[in-house]
Design a protein around this motif. Structure first.
Motif, PDB file in Angstrom:
ATOM      1  N   LEU A  94       3.777   8.753   3.120  1.00 37.06           N
ATOM      2  CA  LEU A  94       3.843   9.867   2.181  1.00 37.06           C
ATOM      3  C   LEU A  94       3.825  11.200   2.924  1.00 37.06           C
ATOM      4  N   SER A 127       7.201  11.678   4.663  1.00 34.33           N
ATOM      5  CA  SER A 127       8.269  11.977   3.705  1.00 34.33           C
ATOM      6  C   SER A 127       8.168  13.412   3.192  1.00 34.33           C
ATOM      7  N   ALA A 128       6.924  13.883   3.007  1.00 33.03           N
ATOM      8  CA  ALA A 128       6.732  15.237   2.487  1.00 33.03           C
ATOM      9  C   ALA A 128       6.939  16.300   3.561  1.00 33.03           C
ATOM     10  N   THR A 149       9.850   0.326 -12.051  1.00 36.58           N
ATOM     11  CA  THR A 149      11.025   1.198 -11.975  1.00 36.58           C
ATOM     12  C   THR A 149      12.287   0.510 -12.497  1.00 36.58           C
ATOM     13  N   SER A 206       8.939   6.172 -13.540  1.00 36.05           N
ATOM     14  CA  SER A 206       9.348   6.852 -12.319  1.00 36.05           C
ATOM     15  C   SER A 206       8.729   6.178 -11.099  1.00 36.05           C
ATOM     16  N   ASP A 258       7.316   7.686  -8.653  1.00 37.39           N
ATOM     17  CA  ASP A 258       6.034   8.335  -8.354  1.00 37.39           C
ATOM     18  C   ASP A 258       4.912   7.719  -9.187  1.00 37.39           C
ATOM     19  N   SER A 259       5.176   7.477 -10.463  1.00 43.89           N
ATOM     20  CA  SER A 259       4.165   6.877 -11.342  1.00 43.89           C
ATOM     21  C   SER A 259       3.825   5.465 -10.888  1.00 43.89           C
ATOM     22  N   ALA A 309       4.156   4.178  -7.838  1.00 41.44           N
ATOM     23  CA  ALA A 309       3.421   4.225  -6.570  1.00 41.44           C
ATOM     24  C   ALA A 309       1.976   4.663  -6.783  1.00 41.44           C
ATOM     25  N   LEU A 310       1.762   5.595  -7.720  1.00 38.24           N
ATOM     26  CA  LEU A 310       0.404   6.056  -8.010  1.00 38.24           C
ATOM     27  C   LEU A 310      -0.442   4.927  -8.579  1.00 38.24           C
ATOM     28  N   THR A 319      -1.490   2.624  -5.858  1.00 37.63           N
ATOM     29  CA  THR A 319      -2.561   3.220  -5.063  1.00 37.63           C
ATOM     30  C   THR A 319      -3.906   3.113  -5.768  1.00 37.63           C
TER      31      THR A 319
END
Length: 461
Positions: free
Chosen positions: A184, A187-188, A278, A284, A286-287, A289-290, A293
């Motif tokens: 992460l 990537s950011a 997905t 999404s 992001d959702s 992956a969250l 986590t």
């Protein structure tokens, strides 16, 4: 007389502190290797697209990505071979030596991958060397679980053994989360060109010093009391693999049942669920992956709690309840996911809690059903054969089955099948919480009484 009486309480008070310190050292030595392994696993999986660009010809990106995942699969396939080597080796030369050897091999291969030139620099040698290094990692990983689980089970105090061994899975979850977090950050913070040029190397180079630290920790520890008892009595097995297959096939199958019931929900919940959300639920990335986590963070809290609970009430009640819950709730959980994002989160957290209960008990229970003479062999073979057959195949089989049936509920019944297998194995086993790991078959009659008594004295701490 009064001096002795006053010193006794102080000595007794010091025992729990010494016991806790010994447990912390054992946990660090046992869990560090699985942390490094899962850190590398997560980094390689998340960086698959970039690795494909660096190591395979650029003419066909799809072929390159498939090749990267093929290399990933090969590293799983070779693990049973590593298990057949390092499992019996640990029963013959000790847990400490194999723990040190496997982390040295894994970390060395990981560091070399981080330094490896790409296809543009050395041509076809680049993907060939990548395959060789991943094979070395997979071979060494085949010895990691059996070595670490045997060491932790034999080092932890008898009454806290479930808690101690559960930290093996805490190390796995931490490694997975750390690898995801580093990806992460990369990537950011980096653009595509920087990530392809040098950024992809960072996780592999970071893992190397972690491996060195783990090697130093493992090299300084003593071997377990149980294994030292075998050495002292001259009863170290000369052919533990043959002994395992001749005398302990039932235990091997029982352990395999427990482990298959762990592998499938682990990969379904922590890896495949992201793709499922997905591709089939429309959430999404992001959702998804969250949620993955958060489920991992939940596991970090619950796994040692379930391990401790198994010390109090027994392995059987905790594991049977968890697999029964998996059997009953898997399909309803995937039905709940269809109701929207809130339902997906509720179902994901429910499955994560069930998985945590399985993770907190399966390893210690598996360790306790084998005698010391063949414990590392049994754990290594059962874990890695079931991983090769059932773990890495979860995403592929889910995709194929959903496509063939047209039903997005397929993961539920698939989990139910392995819940049944885990239940059958668990119900066929006796309760082992608090049992002595050193059995009469482990030690000959000529062993000194003080060696015979050592584990029992340690258990009373």
């Amino acid at each position: 007389m009064s001096t002795r009486n006053s010193s006794a309480p102080a000595a007794n008070a010091a025992e729990p502190a010494a016991d806790a310190a010994a447990l912390r050292r054992s946990v660090a030595a046992g869990a560090v290797g699985v942390f490094v392994h899962w850190f590398d696993w997560a980094a390689y999986a998340y960086l698959a697209g970039t690795v494909a660009t660096v190591f395979f010809p650029a003419e066909d990106s799809t072929t390159g990505l498939l090749a990267v995942f093929g290399v990933f699969a090969v590293s799983f396939g070779i693990r049973p071979i590593g298990a057949l080597v390092f499992g019996p080796l640990g029963d013959r030369i000790g847990r400490k030596r194999t723990l040190s050897l496997v982390i040295f091999m894994m970390s060395g291969a990981t560091l070399t991958i981080g330094l490896l030139p790409g296809y543009d620099a050395i041509g076809i040698a680049a993907p060939i060397l990548l395959v060789v290094l991943r094979l070395i990692q997979g071979f060494a990983a085949g010895g990691e679980f059996g070595s670490a689980a045997s060491f932790l089970a034999e080092s932890a105090p008898r009454r806290r053994r479930g808690f101690g061994v559960s930290w093996l899975e805490v190390g796995s979850l931490l490694g997975f989360l750390a690898g995801s977090f580093v990806f992460l950050l990369l990537s950011a913070g980096l653009d595509e060109a920087q990530l392809t040029s040098w950024g992809w190397r960072v996780p592999f180079l970071v893992a190397a010093p972690l491996g060195v630290i783990g090697f130093v920790i493992r090299n300084k520890i003593e071997d377990t009391p149980e294994y030292r008892a075998l050495e002292a009595g001259g009863t170290v097995p000369s052919s533990p693999a043959r002994e395992l297959l001749r005398s302990h096939k039932r235990e091997l199958l029982q352990a395999a049942g427990l482990m298959a019931a762990m592998h499938v929900p682990f990969y379904a919940v922590l890896t495949y669920l992201v793709t499922y959300e997905t591709d089939h639920l429309g959430h999404s990335a992001d959702s998804a992956a969250l949620l993955s986590t958060v489920i991992s963070l939940l596991g970090l809290v619950l796994v040692p709690l379930f391990g401790r609970l198994s010390d109090r009430v027994g392995r059987k009640p905790v594991f049977v309840a968890a697999t029964a819950a998996l059997l009953v709730l898997s399909t309803p959980a995937f039905l709940l996911m269809r109701t929207g994002l809130a339902g997906t989160w509720a179902a994901g957290l429910l499955l994560g809690a069930i998985l945590a209960a399985i993770l907190g008990t399966y390893a210690v229970w598996s360790a306790e059903i084998f005698p010391t003479r063949t414990r590392q062999s049994g754990l290594s073979v059962a874990y890695n054969v079931t991983a090769a057959l059932f773990a890495g195949t979860v995403p592929y089989l889910m995709t194929v089955l959903i496509s063939a049936t047209g039903s997005t509920l397929v993961p539920g019944p698939y989990l139910m099948v392995f819940a049944v297998g885990g239940l059958v194995a668990a119900l066929s086993l006796k309760e082992t919480a608090g049992c002595a790991l050193l059995r009469p078959e482990d030690i000959g009659e000529d062993v000194r009484e003080d060696v015979r008594a050592a584990p029992a004295e340690r258990a009373s701490a």
